[in-house]
Design a protein around this motif. Structure first.
Motif, PDB file in Angstrom:
ATOM      1  N   ALA A 128      27.851  52.249  17.127  1.00  0.00           N
ATOM      2  CA  ALA A 128      26.816  51.974  18.121  1.00  0.00           C
ATOM      3  C   ALA A 128      27.102  50.710  18.920  1.00  0.00           C
ATOM      4  O   ALA A 128      26.502  50.514  19.990  1.00  0.00           O
ATOM      5  CB  ALA A 128      25.455  51.861  17.438  1.00  0.00           C
ATOM      6  N   LEU A 129      27.991  49.864  18.432  1.00  0.00           N
ATOM      7  CA  LEU A 129      28.307  48.635  19.158  1.00  0.00           C
ATOM      8  C   LEU A 129      29.110  48.962  20.410  1.00  0.00           C
ATOM      9  O   LEU A 129      30.065  49.737  20.352  1.00  0.00           O
ATOM     10  CB  LEU A 129      29.099  47.681  18.252  1.00  0.00           C
ATOM     11  CG  LEU A 129      28.379  47.175  16.998  1.00  0.00           C
ATOM     12  CD1 LEU A 129      29.333  46.318  16.164  1.00  0.00           C
ATOM     13  CD2 LEU A 129      27.135  46.371  17.378  1.00  0.00           C
ATOM     14  N   PRO A 130      28.759  48.379  21.544  1.00  0.00           N
ATOM     15  CA  PRO A 130      29.481  48.683  22.792  1.00  0.00           C
ATOM     16  C   PRO A 130      30.982  48.398  22.694  1.00  0.00           C
ATOM     17  O   PRO A 130      31.798  49.151  23.239  1.00  0.00           O
ATOM     18  CB  PRO A 130      28.804  47.767  23.816  1.00  0.00           C
ATOM     19  CG  PRO A 130      27.442  47.512  23.257  1.00  0.00           C
ATOM     20  CD  PRO A 130      27.624  47.484  21.769  1.00  0.00           C
ATOM     21  N   ALA A 131      31.350  47.323  21.992  1.00  0.00           N
ATOM     22  CA  ALA A 131      32.768  46.958  21.900  1.00  0.00           C
ATOM     23  C   ALA A 131      33.567  47.952  21.066  1.00  0.00           C
ATOM     24  O   ALA A 131      34.795  47.999  21.171  1.00  0.00           O
ATOM     25  CB  ALA A 131      32.906  45.558  21.316  1.00  0.00           C
ATOM     26  N   MET A 132      32.881  48.737  20.224  1.00  0.00           N
ATOM     27  CA  MET A 132      33.578  49.660  19.337  1.00  0.00           C
ATOM     28  C   MET A 132      33.671  51.071  19.909  1.00  0.00           C
ATOM     29  O   MET A 132      34.417  51.904  19.404  1.00  0.00           O
ATOM     30  CB  MET A 132      32.848  49.725  17.989  1.00  0.00           C
ATOM     31  CG  MET A 132      32.826  48.416  17.240  1.00  0.00           C
ATOM     32  SD  MET A 132      34.479  47.914  16.717  1.00  0.00           S
ATOM     33  CE  MET A 132      34.850  49.198  15.514  1.00  0.00           C
ATOM     34  N   ARG A 133      32.921  51.385  20.939  1.00  0.00           N
ATOM     35  CA  ARG A 133      32.872  52.759  21.435  1.00  0.00           C
ATOM     36  C   ARG A 133      34.221  53.239  21.938  1.00  0.00           C
ATOM     37  O   ARG A 133      34.557  54.422  21.801  1.00  0.00           O
ATOM     38  CB  ARG A 133      31.826  52.864  22.538  1.00  0.00           C
ATOM     39  CG  ARG A 133      30.397  52.706  22.028  1.00  0.00           C
ATOM     40  CD  ARG A 133      29.391  52.734  23.156  1.00  0.00           C
ATOM     41  NE  ARG A 133      28.031  52.514  22.651  1.00  0.00           N
ATOM     42  CZ  ARG A 133      26.965  52.381  23.422  1.00  0.00           C
ATOM     43  NH1 ARG A 133      27.084  52.456  24.738  1.00  0.00           N
ATOM     44  NH2 ARG A 133      25.771  52.165  22.875  1.00  0.00           N
ATOM     45  N   ALA A 134      35.004  52.331  22.516  1.00  0.00           N
ATOM     46  CA  ALA A 134      36.315  52.739  23.031  1.00  0.00           C
ATOM     47  C   ALA A 134      37.245  53.196  21.919  1.00  0.00           C
ATOM     48  O   ALA A 134      38.129  54.022  22.139  1.00  0.00           O
ATOM     49  CB  ALA A 134      36.957  51.581  23.798  1.00  0.00           C
ATOM     50  N   SER A 135      37.025  52.695  20.701  1.00  0.00           N
ATOM     51  CA  SER A 135      37.889  53.065  19.581  1.00  0.00           C
ATOM     52  C   SER A 135      37.612  54.467  19.068  1.00  0.00           C
ATOM     53  O   SER A 135      38.397  55.003  18.283  1.00  0.00           O
ATOM     54  CB  SER A 135      37.713  52.053  18.437  1.00  0.00           C
ATOM     55  OG  SER A 135      38.007  50.748  18.866  1.00  0.00           O
ATOM     56  N   PHE A 136      36.496  55.079  19.482  1.00  0.00           N
ATOM     57  CA  PHE A 136      36.122  56.395  18.981  1.00  0.00           C
ATOM     58  C   PHE A 136      36.514  57.516  19.942  1.00  0.00           C
ATOM     59  O   PHE A 136      36.123  58.660  19.742  1.00  0.00           O
ATOM     60  CB  PHE A 136      34.614  56.437  18.707  1.00  0.00           C
ATOM     61  CG  PHE A 136      34.211  55.697  17.472  1.00  0.00           C
ATOM     62  CD1 PHE A 136      34.095  56.340  16.261  1.00  0.00           C
ATOM     63  CD2 PHE A 136      33.971  54.336  17.516  1.00  0.00           C
ATOM     64  CE1 PHE A 136      33.738  55.649  15.120  1.00  0.00           C
ATOM     65  CE2 PHE A 136      33.608  53.632  16.385  1.00  0.00           C
ATOM     66  CZ  PHE A 136      33.492  54.292  15.175  1.00  0.00           C
ATOM     67  N   LYS A 137      37.253  57.191  20.991  1.00  0.00           N
ATOM     68  CA  LYS A 137      37.729  58.212  21.913  1.00  0.00           C
ATOM     69  C   LYS A 137      39.020  58.829  21.378  1.00  0.00           C
ATOM     70  O   LYS A 137      39.943  58.116  21.007  1.00  0.00           O
ATOM     71  CB  LYS A 137      37.965  57.600  23.298  1.00  0.00           C
ATOM     72  CG  LYS A 137      36.690  57.082  23.965  1.00  0.00           C
ATOM     73  CD  LYS A 137      36.995  56.484  25.325  1.00  0.00           C
ATOM     74  CE  LYS A 137      35.713  55.967  25.992  1.00  0.00           C
ATOM     75  NZ  LYS A 137      35.980  55.371  27.317  1.00  0.00           N
TER      76      LYS A 137
END
Length: 223
Positions: A128-137
């Motif tokens: 849910a953290l904005p900084a972590m969302r890119a890692s889930f692509k």
């Protein structure tokens, strides 16, 4: 959350920084840390035969472990990787010692389910953290889903039941030392199923490790 969400995330980060070879060495800190915390917080101790088993297992693992190509490289952030890896291993040890007494009195499958639920909840918070969302692509079409699901069932689900069961039915110190034999079993299975060669050094390491396991199983800790 501590032993899986945070510790595994840090472990994979350190693995990217250092490579498998160095992380294999750092992973050997796990059993000494559990031994120390078991002595401090659980009043555990090892008998003479079990100490002998500890040294035999450790020596066997060292013999089996071969310096891979990653050792020839120079990580860009070596110090950060080492500290991250050590913190990951320390959190794994802390987490299992924290639940040792609970494991002894509660149903094994319930504790395993609760542990996995806590890990999923923690990962959901990270996602849910904005900084972590890119890692889930990721590319869903490129993921071998059946293989991953089978590996998760056996390598994470069933193995975690057995792993926690070891801490439930024996001391944390003994269970941690026996866990060190995982790398040796990997070599044996690779030789049997993948036809990978088993050299003299690896063969000696396997024999030492299994001898140490026998000492651990037959020995009794002092009261």
């Amino acid at each position: 959350m501590l032993g899986i969400t945070v510790a595994d995330t840090l472990y994979f980060r350190a693995l990217n920084e250092l490579g498998a070879g160095r992380m294999g060495v750092i992973g050997n800190l796990y059993s000494p840390l559990v031994l120390l915390m078991g002595f401090l917080f659980l009043d555990e101790s090892l008998g003479a035969a079990q100490w002998l088993g500890f040294f035999l297992v450790g020596l066997g693992v060292l013999l089996v472990g071969r310096p891979p190509r990653e050792w020839r490289t120079h990580p860009r952030h070596a110090l950060r990787g080492v500290l991250t890896g050590m913190l990951a291993i320390a959190l794994m040890a802390v987490a299992i010692v924290m639940v040792k007494r609970t494991l002894e009195t509660q149903p094994l499958l319930w504790i395993t389910l609760l542990r996995l639920a806590g890990a999923v909840a923690g990962l959901a918070l990270l996602a849910a953290l904005p900084a972590m969302r890119a890692s889930f692509k990721f590319d869903a079409q490129a993921v071998p889903w059946p293989r991953l699901l089978v590996a998760a069932l056996f390598g994470q689900g069933l193995s975690m039941v057995m792993w926690l069961g070891g801490y439930k039915y024996t001391s944390a110190s003994v269970a941690a030392i026996l866990n060190e034999s995982a790398s040796v079993f990997l070599v044996v299975l690779a030789a049997l199923w993948l036809r990978e060669p088993l050299g003299r050094r690896a063969y000696a390491g396997v024999m030492l490790t299994f001898t140490g396991i026998v000492c651990m199983l037959l020995g009794r800790a002092p009261p």
